[in-house]
Design a protein around this motif. Structure first.
Motif, PDB file in Angstrom:
ATOM      1  N   TYR A   1      68.628  57.849  67.602  1.00 38.69           N
ATOM      2  CA  TYR A   1      69.692  56.980  67.097  1.00 38.69           C
ATOM      3  C   TYR A   1      70.671  56.615  68.195  1.00 38.69           C
ATOM      4  O   TYR A   1      70.821  57.323  69.195  1.00 38.69           O
ATOM      5  CB  TYR A   1      70.436  57.650  65.937  1.00 38.69           C
ATOM      6  CG  TYR A   1      71.221  58.891  66.307  1.00 38.69           C
ATOM      7  CD1 TYR A   1      72.613  58.838  66.471  1.00 38.69           C
ATOM      8  CD2 TYR A   1      70.598  60.121  66.494  1.00 38.69           C
ATOM      9  CE1 TYR A   1      73.344  59.977  66.796  1.00 38.69           C
ATOM     10  CE2 TYR A   1      71.314  61.260  66.815  1.00 38.69           C
ATOM     11  CZ  TYR A   1      72.686  61.180  66.971  1.00 38.69           C
ATOM     12  OH  TYR A   1      73.413  62.306  67.296  1.00 38.69           O
TER      13      TYR A   1
ATOM     14  N   SER B   1      76.571  53.670  67.283  1.00 38.50           N
ATOM     15  CA  SER B   1      76.418  53.005  65.988  1.00 38.50           C
ATOM     16  C   SER B   1      76.383  53.975  64.814  1.00 38.50           C
ATOM     17  O   SER B   1      76.770  53.615  63.691  1.00 38.50           O
ATOM     18  CB  SER B   1      75.133  52.170  65.969  1.00 38.50           C
ATOM     19  OG  SER B   1      75.127  51.216  67.007  1.00 38.50           O
ATOM     20  N   ILE B   2      75.908  55.197  65.062  1.00 38.27           N
ATOM     21  CA  ILE B   2      75.729  56.166  63.984  1.00 38.27           C
ATOM     22  C   ILE B   2      76.366  57.493  64.382  1.00 38.27           C
ATOM     23  O   ILE B   2      76.133  57.998  65.489  1.00 38.27           O
ATOM     24  CB  ILE B   2      74.226  56.385  63.685  1.00 38.27           C
ATOM     25  CG1 ILE B   2      73.571  55.072  63.266  1.00 38.27           C
ATOM     26  CG2 ILE B   2      74.051  57.443  62.599  1.00 38.27           C
ATOM     27  CD1 ILE B   2      72.062  55.175  63.085  1.00 38.27           C
TER      28      ILE B   2
ATOM     29  N   TRP C   1      71.431  52.208  55.101  1.00 39.72           N
ATOM     30  CA  TRP C   1      70.503  52.087  56.222  1.00 39.72           C
ATOM     31  C   TRP C   1      69.857  50.709  56.292  1.00 39.72           C
ATOM     32  O   TRP C   1      68.995  50.479  57.152  1.00 39.72           O
ATOM     33  CB  TRP C   1      69.424  53.165  56.123  1.00 39.72           C
ATOM     34  CG  TRP C   1      69.983  54.550  56.224  1.00 39.72           C
ATOM     35  CD1 TRP C   1      70.050  55.493  55.240  1.00 39.72           C
ATOM     36  CD2 TRP C   1      70.592  55.135  57.382  1.00 39.72           C
ATOM     37  NE1 TRP C   1      70.657  56.624  55.701  1.00 39.72           N
ATOM     38  CE2 TRP C   1      70.997  56.444  57.025  1.00 39.72           C
ATOM     39  CE3 TRP C   1      70.820  54.694  58.680  1.00 39.72           C
ATOM     40  CZ2 TRP C   1      71.638  57.293  57.920  1.00 39.72           C
ATOM     41  CZ3 TRP C   1      71.453  55.534  59.582  1.00 39.72           C
ATOM     42  CH2 TRP C   1      71.852  56.821  59.202  1.00 39.72           C
TER      43      TRP C   1
ATOM     44  N   LYS D   1      68.878  48.774  59.645  1.00 39.70           N
ATOM     45  CA  LYS D   1      69.155  49.675  60.775  1.00 39.70           C
ATOM     46  C   LYS D   1      67.934  50.482  61.234  1.00 39.70           C
ATOM     47  O   LYS D   1      68.023  51.196  62.236  1.00 39.70           O
ATOM     48  CB  LYS D   1      70.273  50.644  60.395  1.00 39.70           C
ATOM     49  CG  LYS D   1      71.607  49.975  60.125  1.00 39.70           C
ATOM     50  CD  LYS D   1      72.673  51.001  59.781  1.00 39.70           C
ATOM     51  CE  LYS D   1      74.021  50.329  59.537  1.00 39.70           C
ATOM     52  NZ  LYS D   1      75.076  51.319  59.222  1.00 39.70           N
TER      53      LYS D   1
ATOM     54  N   PRO E   1      69.436  50.694  65.446  1.00 38.22           N
ATOM     55  CA  PRO E   1      70.302  51.882  65.465  1.00 38.22           C
ATOM     56  C   PRO E   1      69.574  53.197  65.216  1.00 38.22           C
ATOM     57  O   PRO E   1      69.982  54.242  65.736  1.00 38.22           O
ATOM     58  CB  PRO E   1      71.314  51.590  64.346  1.00 38.22           C
ATOM     59  CG  PRO E   1      71.345  50.094  64.264  1.00 38.22           C
ATOM     60  CD  PRO E   1      69.928  49.663  64.517  1.00 38.22           C
TER      61      PRO E   1
END
Length: 352
Positions: free
Chosen positions: A161, A165-166, A183, A186, A242
């Motif tokens: 990941y 972004s996460i 999600w 993504k 992501p």
């Protein structure tokens, strides 16, 4: 004579390599192969001496250029035997090996490729069996029954990941968590990982339920398909994907070490595939090939591979994956069921 199209069909049909195989061509003139089964205390000394007389070897390999260059440099420094490398993708290594064999053009001494592709070469009777004392140090299942291939590294599929972004605390703990609408748009996956899907849903214990789960994830939140493991990893780094479902640990670790905003985590069941080494049955330099084979499975090369974040097959070398529980793909099963899982993968992930 087989064409590349025939080879591709054979790879895609369960068990077809054994079914459509043409007669094995006459072998090229070989040197003394007695060291392949020799087990005396001076085994390595004899192999080194015989390899130095030959002076060179040719390796066909699908491995990162920077990584194989480091291995070759270490080998040449230790033994003074020159290594010529032809590097390409895994399918291209397989195709070239079979094409050259059919043409009775014997150039390669060794093949380094994913174990599934090496299993295909074994079915074509292109590999030379070896009896090596290092086999006892390898992970269970690393050596084929015919002793004509041995695993060098284990590549583990994990989820990667983009750390910008996460957030780590928001990561899914199960594949079912990916049904959450957060999600949407993504999730990504490498576009040819049908074998991963097959091995994953089998390890879940209910193939049909597993297939439905991934189909529902793709239908609900989408699935970005990216061709190539390096590209998939790079898309995570760039933030365009992501969260990717199939990234090798070493690729994520190498990028992270270079400062890229990427990290990985593992949703069980975790699947791994091996890369294997094999000596060509028609090797022009059989003793130099045997020396490189022993080197690649031995502690020096295995430590170098571990330092590059690969999972070493040699249990005498500390592995960066020692705390990770995973299931290793069976290359024979993966080869036999490739067509089945390619069809299921396309229907499941891309809705074809």
């Amino acid at each position: 004579m087989k064409t590349l199209k025939t080879i591709s069909i054979a790879m895609a049909v369960a068990g077809a390599l054994a079914i459509v195989a043409v007669p094995v061509p006459a072998l090229a003139q070989q040197g003394d192969l007695s060291l392949y089964d020799y087990s005396g205390p001076d085994r390595m000394e004899r192999i080194v001496a015989a390899a130095k007389k030959e002076g060179t070897l040719t390796l066909y390999a699908s491995i990162a250029q920077t990584d194989i260059a480091k291995l070759v440099a270490l080998f040449e420094k230790q033994y003074g035997v020159k290594v010529s490398v032809w590097r390409s993708g895994s399918d291209e290594v397989l195709h070239r090996a079979i094409t050259e064999s059919n043409a009775k053009t014997y150039k390669a001494d060794l093949y380094y490729d994913p174990s599934t592709e090496v299993e295909a070469l074994s079915r074509e009777k292109l590999l030379q069996p070896v009896n090596s004392p290092v086999f006892k140090d390898l992970l269970p299942g690393s050596v084929s029954e015919k002793r004509d291939r041995a695993n060098v590294i284990v590549s583990v599929f994990v989820q990667a990941y983009n750390t910008k972004s996460i957030k780590k605390e928001d990561l899914p703990k199960t594949f079912k968590d990916l049904l959450d609408p957060k999600w949407k748009g993504k999730i990504g996956i490498e576009a040819k990982e049908a074998s991963w899907l097959g091995a994953t849903v089998k390890a879940m214990g209910d193939e049909q339920a597993g297939i439905k789960l991934f189909r529902d994830i793709a239908a609900t939140n989408g699935m970005s398909m990216r061709m190539g493991h390096s590209l998939t990893r790079n898309m995570v780094v760039a933030g365009e994907v992501p969260l990717a479902l199939t990234v090798y640990t070493y690729m994520a670790d190498q990028a992270k070490r270079d400062g890229a905003p990427i990290d990985w985590f593992a949703i069980q069941p975790v699947i791994a595939r091996a890369n294997a080494i094999a000596i060509a049955r028609t090797a022009p330099h059989p003793n130099a090939a045997l020396l490189f084979y022993e080197f690649l499975l031995g502690p020096d090369a295995q430590k170098l591979l571990a330092d590059l974040d690969y999972g070493p097959a040699n249990t005498k070398v500390a592995s960066p994956l020692k705390d990770l529980k995973f299931t290793l793909m069976d290359p024979a099963v993966a080869l036999d069921e490739r067509a089945k899982w390619e069809t299921i993968f396309d229907k499941t992930m891309a809705g074809k």
